[in-house]
Write a protein that holds these residues in place. Structure first.
Motif, PDB file in Angstrom:
ATOM      1  N   SER A   1      -5.052  12.181   6.035  1.00 26.69           N
ATOM      2  CA  SER A   1      -4.860  11.001   5.730  1.00 26.69           C
ATOM      3  C   SER A   1      -6.006  10.176   4.975  1.00 26.69           C
ATOM      4  N   THR A   2      -7.439  10.783   5.494  1.00 24.03           N
ATOM      5  CA  THR A   2      -8.585   9.850   4.883  1.00 24.03           C
ATOM      6  C   THR A   2      -8.719  10.424   3.462  1.00 24.03           C
ATOM      7  N   ILE A   3      -7.850  11.437   2.774  1.00 22.81           N
ATOM      8  CA  ILE A   3      -7.893  11.972   1.584  1.00 22.81           C
ATOM      9  C   ILE A   3      -7.788  10.611   0.436  1.00 22.81           C
ATOM     10  N   THR A   4      -6.765   9.906   0.637  1.00 20.17           N
ATOM     11  CA  THR A   4      -6.437   9.026  -0.289  1.00 20.17           C
ATOM     12  C   THR A   4      -6.679   7.618   0.029  1.00 20.17           C
ATOM     13  N   VAL A   5      -7.279   7.359   1.102  1.00 17.07           N
ATOM     14  CA  VAL A   5      -7.901   6.125   1.352  1.00 17.07           C
ATOM     15  C   VAL A   5      -8.873   5.749   0.551  1.00 17.07           C
ATOM     16  N   ASN A   6      -9.995   6.632  -0.012  1.00 15.80           N
ATOM     17  CA  ASN A   6     -10.646   6.145  -0.766  1.00 15.80           C
ATOM     18  C   ASN A   6     -10.363   5.523  -2.165  1.00 15.80           C
ATOM     19  N   LYS A   7      -9.296   6.166  -2.621  1.00 10.76           N
ATOM     20  CA  LYS A   7      -8.369   5.751  -3.850  1.00 10.76           C
ATOM     21  C   LYS A   7      -7.959   4.333  -3.627  1.00 10.76           C
TER      22      LYS A   7
ATOM     23  N   ASP B   1       0.827  -1.381   0.194  1.00  9.38           N
ATOM     24  CA  ASP B   1       0.104   0.051   0.145  1.00  9.38           C
ATOM     25  C   ASP B   1       0.932   1.465   0.167  1.00  9.38           C
ATOM     26  N   VAL B   2       2.024   1.199   0.586  1.00  9.01           N
ATOM     27  CA  VAL B   2       2.873   2.312   0.945  1.00  9.01           C
ATOM     28  C   VAL B   2       3.728   2.794  -0.762  1.00  9.01           C
ATOM     29  N   LYS B   3       4.018   1.558  -1.203  1.00  8.95           N
ATOM     30  CA  LYS B   3       4.364   1.593  -2.623  1.00  8.95           C
ATOM     31  C   LYS B   3       3.333   2.295  -3.788  1.00  8.95           C
ATOM     32  N   ILE B   4       2.098   1.613  -3.561  1.00 12.69           N
ATOM     33  CA  ILE B   4       1.002   2.144  -4.432  1.00 12.69           C
ATOM     34  C   ILE B   4       1.059   3.648  -4.127  1.00 12.69           C
ATOM     35  N   GLN B   5       0.782   4.250  -2.973  1.00 12.32           N
ATOM     36  CA  GLN B   5       0.739   5.631  -2.535  1.00 12.32           C
ATOM     37  C   GLN B   5       1.950   6.503  -3.113  1.00 12.32           C
ATOM     38  N   LEU B   6       3.100   5.986  -2.990  1.00 10.29           N
ATOM     39  CA  LEU B   6       4.352   6.752  -3.309  1.00 10.29           C
ATOM     40  C   LEU B   6       4.531   6.906  -4.995  1.00 10.29           C
ATOM     41  N   ARG B   7       3.779   6.068  -5.842  1.00 10.92           N
ATOM     42  CA  ARG B   7       3.898   6.033  -7.074  1.00 10.92           C
ATOM     43  C   ARG B   7       3.465   7.621  -7.629  1.00 10.92           C
ATOM     44  N   ASN B   8       2.197   8.063  -7.144  1.00 13.22           N
ATOM     45  CA  ASN B   8       1.704   9.340  -7.431  1.00 13.22           C
ATOM     46  C   ASN B   8       2.078  10.299  -6.410  1.00 13.22           C
TER      47      ASN B   8
ATOM     48  N   THR C   1       1.482  15.283  -2.267  1.00 12.75           N
ATOM     49  CA  THR C   1       1.111  16.965  -2.118  1.00 12.75           C
ATOM     50  C   THR C   1      -0.191  17.387  -1.896  1.00 12.75           C
ATOM     51  N   SER C   2      -1.206  16.646  -2.208  1.00 12.38           N
ATOM     52  CA  SER C   2      -2.648  17.086  -1.620  1.00 12.38           C
ATOM     53  C   SER C   2      -2.689  16.927  -0.471  1.00 12.38           C
ATOM     54  N   ILE C   3      -2.219  16.012   0.100  1.00 12.11           N
ATOM     55  CA  ILE C   3      -2.143  15.899   1.687  1.00 12.11           C
ATOM     56  C   ILE C   3      -1.642  16.908   2.272  1.00 12.11           C
ATOM     57  N   LEU C   4      -0.389  17.194   2.076  1.00  8.28           N
ATOM     58  CA  LEU C   4       0.330  18.235   2.480  1.00  8.28           C
ATOM     59  C   LEU C   4      -0.159  19.652   2.327  1.00  8.28           C
ATOM     60  N   ILE C   5      -0.726  19.873   1.241  1.00  9.00           N
ATOM     61  CA  ILE C   5      -1.460  21.165   1.064  1.00  9.00           C
ATOM     62  C   ILE C   5      -2.772  21.172   1.691  1.00  9.00           C
ATOM     63  N   PHE C   6      -3.380  20.219   1.763  1.00 11.13           N
ATOM     64  CA  PHE C   6      -4.658  20.107   2.751  1.00 11.13           C
ATOM     65  C   PHE C   6      -4.305  20.469   4.250  1.00 11.13           C
ATOM     66  N   PHE C   7      -3.205  19.874   4.734  1.00 14.00           N
ATOM     67  CA  PHE C   7      -2.850  20.033   5.953  1.00 14.00           C
ATOM     68  C   PHE C   7      -2.228  21.472   6.258  1.00 14.00           C
ATOM     69  N   ILE C   8      -1.787  21.764   5.481  1.00 20.01           N
ATOM     70  CA  ILE C   8      -1.127  23.370   5.697  1.00 20.01           C
ATOM     71  C   ILE C   8      -2.246  24.348   5.619  1.00 20.01           C
ATOM     72  N   ILE C   9      -3.314  24.107   4.723  1.00 20.44           N
ATOM     73  CA  ILE C   9      -4.281  25.045   4.546  1.00 20.44           C
ATOM     74  C   ILE C   9      -5.308  25.189   5.721  1.00 20.44           C
TER      75      ILE C   9
END
Length: 99
Positions: free
Chosen positions: A74-80, A22-29, A34-42
Motif C-alpha cells: 500500500s505504500t507504493i502509491t502513497v508517495n504519488k 483519494d480513493v477516486k484519484i487512485q481508481l483513475r489509474n 495492478t502494480s500493488i497486486l503484482i508486488f503483493f503476489i511476487i
C-alpha cells in the motif's frame, strides 16, 4: 453538548470526503492497482519459496508476513498521492483550517 456533536459530525464528514476523493484519484489509474497486486503476489511467492515447504512454520509466520506485505504494497502509491496534494497546496489548507 450539541456543539460538540456538531463538531464531531463535521470532522467525520470532512475525513470521509477526503477519503472518497483519494480513493477516486487512485481508481483513475488502474496501473497503480495492478502494480500493488503484482508486488503483493511476487513478494508472497518470494517468502513462500524462501521459507520452504514447512507447513508448521508457514502457519506460524504466514499471517504476519501477509499483513506486512499488504502494508508495504500500500505504500507504493502513497508517495504519488501525497505529492499531488503537496504540489496543489492542500497540506497548507489542511494545516490552516485545522482539519
Amino acid at each position: 453538548m450539541n456543539q460538540l456533536k456538531q463538531n464531531i459530525i463535521n470532522f467525520c464528514e470532512s475525513i470521509f470526503s477526503i477519503t472518497i476523493r483519494d480513493v477516486k484519484i487512485q481508481l483513475r489509474n488502474l496501473s497503480y492497482i495492478t502494480s500493488i497486486l503484482i508486488f503483493f503476489i511476487i513478494t508472497v511467492l518470494i517468502f513462500i519459496f524462501g521459507i520452504g515447504p514447512n507447513e508448521g512454520q508457514l502457519k506460524i509466520i504466514g499471517i504476519p508476513i501477509m499483513w506486512t506485505i499488504l502494508i508495504l504494497s500500500s505504500t507504493i502509491t502513497v508517495n504519488k498521492l501525497l505529492k499531488e496534494d503537496y504540489d496543489d497546496g492542500n497540506f497548507g489548507i489542511y494545516q490552516f483550517t485545522g482539519l
